[in-house]
Design a protein around this motif. Structure first.
Motif, PDB file in Angstrom:
ATOM      1  N   HIS A 196      42.519  34.297 -41.336  1.00 51.79           N
ATOM      2  CA  HIS A 196      41.805  34.506 -42.597  1.00 51.79           C
ATOM      3  C   HIS A 196      41.969  33.293 -43.507  1.00 51.79           C
ATOM      4  N   ALA A 199      39.779  30.576 -42.143  1.00 52.13           N
ATOM      5  CA  ALA A 199      38.353  30.822 -42.356  1.00 52.13           C
ATOM      6  C   ALA A 199      37.934  30.466 -43.763  1.00 52.13           C
ATOM      7  N   ILE A 200      38.745  30.838 -44.755  1.00 52.22           N
ATOM      8  CA  ILE A 200      38.401  30.509 -46.138  1.00 52.22           C
ATOM      9  C   ILE A 200      38.456  29.007 -46.374  1.00 52.22           C
ATOM     10  N   LYS A 201      39.471  28.355 -45.807  1.00 50.17           N
ATOM     11  CA  LYS A 201      39.575  26.902 -45.973  1.00 50.17           C
ATOM     12  C   LYS A 201      38.359  26.211 -45.349  1.00 50.17           C
ATOM     13  N   ALA A 202      37.924  26.692 -44.191  1.00 53.17           N
ATOM     14  CA  ALA A 202      36.766  26.079 -43.528  1.00 53.17           C
ATOM     15  C   ALA A 202      35.496  26.251 -44.360  1.00 53.17           C
ATOM     16  N   MET A 203      35.376  27.361 -45.091  1.00 44.42           N
ATOM     17  CA  MET A 203      34.210  27.573 -45.942  1.00 44.42           C
ATOM     18  C   MET A 203      34.173  26.599 -47.112  1.00 44.42           C
ATOM     19  N   ILE A 204      35.344  26.207 -47.597  1.00 46.12           N
ATOM     20  CA  ILE A 204      35.419  25.280 -48.734  1.00 46.12           C
ATOM     21  C   ILE A 204      35.244  23.842 -48.259  1.00 46.12           C
TER      22      ILE A 204
END
Length: 204
Positions: A196, A199-204
């Motif tokens: 998780h 995933a959030i880091k990849a979105m940023i």
């Protein structure tokens, strides 16, 4: 001279050469690469804190080794590249002044906090070296191109309050509270699953 611990998903990497202002040798750079490789391979690390022992984060390259070629070594770029590629939250807890090649490690982190008397400078113009390839772009993304030129071309030393106003650092913490502040920033990530966080880091 590099200390590494993994405490329940929080990896703490410490530059531990305070008698030499945490100046970095080729061996220390290799140890940093190895530490970040271990973190990437562990699979359970959700946050990393990079800090230094003593009152200076790092004076950059060890002077003797710099004269022997370390100042232009590709190992600096390898270290910052390893940090940048980590899928977890990375926090530079800057316990004091940050200079020269060590700048790239902080720039590669997701967040930067510093003590009030920290100073930031990267004297490549005066010393006749080029900065490591990724550093100018990362710096310009944080502070804008003109302020990046203030540091890299005009050789300005930036204090912590100005660095905070510029966006070079994200928070100022007193020396005794620095690591607690870093852990507080890592708390939500440490309470989440590694995937998780990634995933959030990849979105940023």
């Amino acid at each position: 001279m590099i200390r590494f611990v993994n405490q329940d998903g929080l990896a703490i990497v410490t530059l531990d050469r305070p008698g030499k202002a945490n100046s970095l040798t080729a061996g220390m750079l290799a140890d940093l690469v190895a530490a970040f490789d271990r973190i990437a391979a562990a699979g359970d690390v959700r946050a990393v804190v990079l800090t230094g022992a003593g009152k200076i984060f790092s004076a950059g390259a060890d002077l003797d080794e710099a004269r022997a070629g370390l100042a232009t070594s590709p190992e600096w770029e390898r270290v910052s590249g390893r940090i940048s590629a980590l899928p977890c939250l990375t926090i530079a807890a800057l316990n004091g002044t940050l200079a020269g090649g060590a700048f790239g490690m902080a720039l590669a982190c997701d967040l930067r906090i510093a003590v009030p008397d920290a100073r930031f400078f990267y004297p490549v113009m005066r010393l006749g070296f080029l900065p490591q390839p990724s550093d100018p772009l990362r710096l310009a993304r944080l502070v804008g191109p003109a302020r990046a030129k203030m540091i890299l071309m005009a050789g300005q030393r930036i204090g912590a309050p100005e660095a905070l106003a510029w966006g070079l650092i994200d928070r100022i913490a007193e020396p005794g509270a620095l690591m607690d502040a870093a852990r507080a920033l890592a708390a939500d990530a440490l309470g989440a699953a590694p995937g998780h966080v990634a995933a959030i880091k990849a979105m940023i």
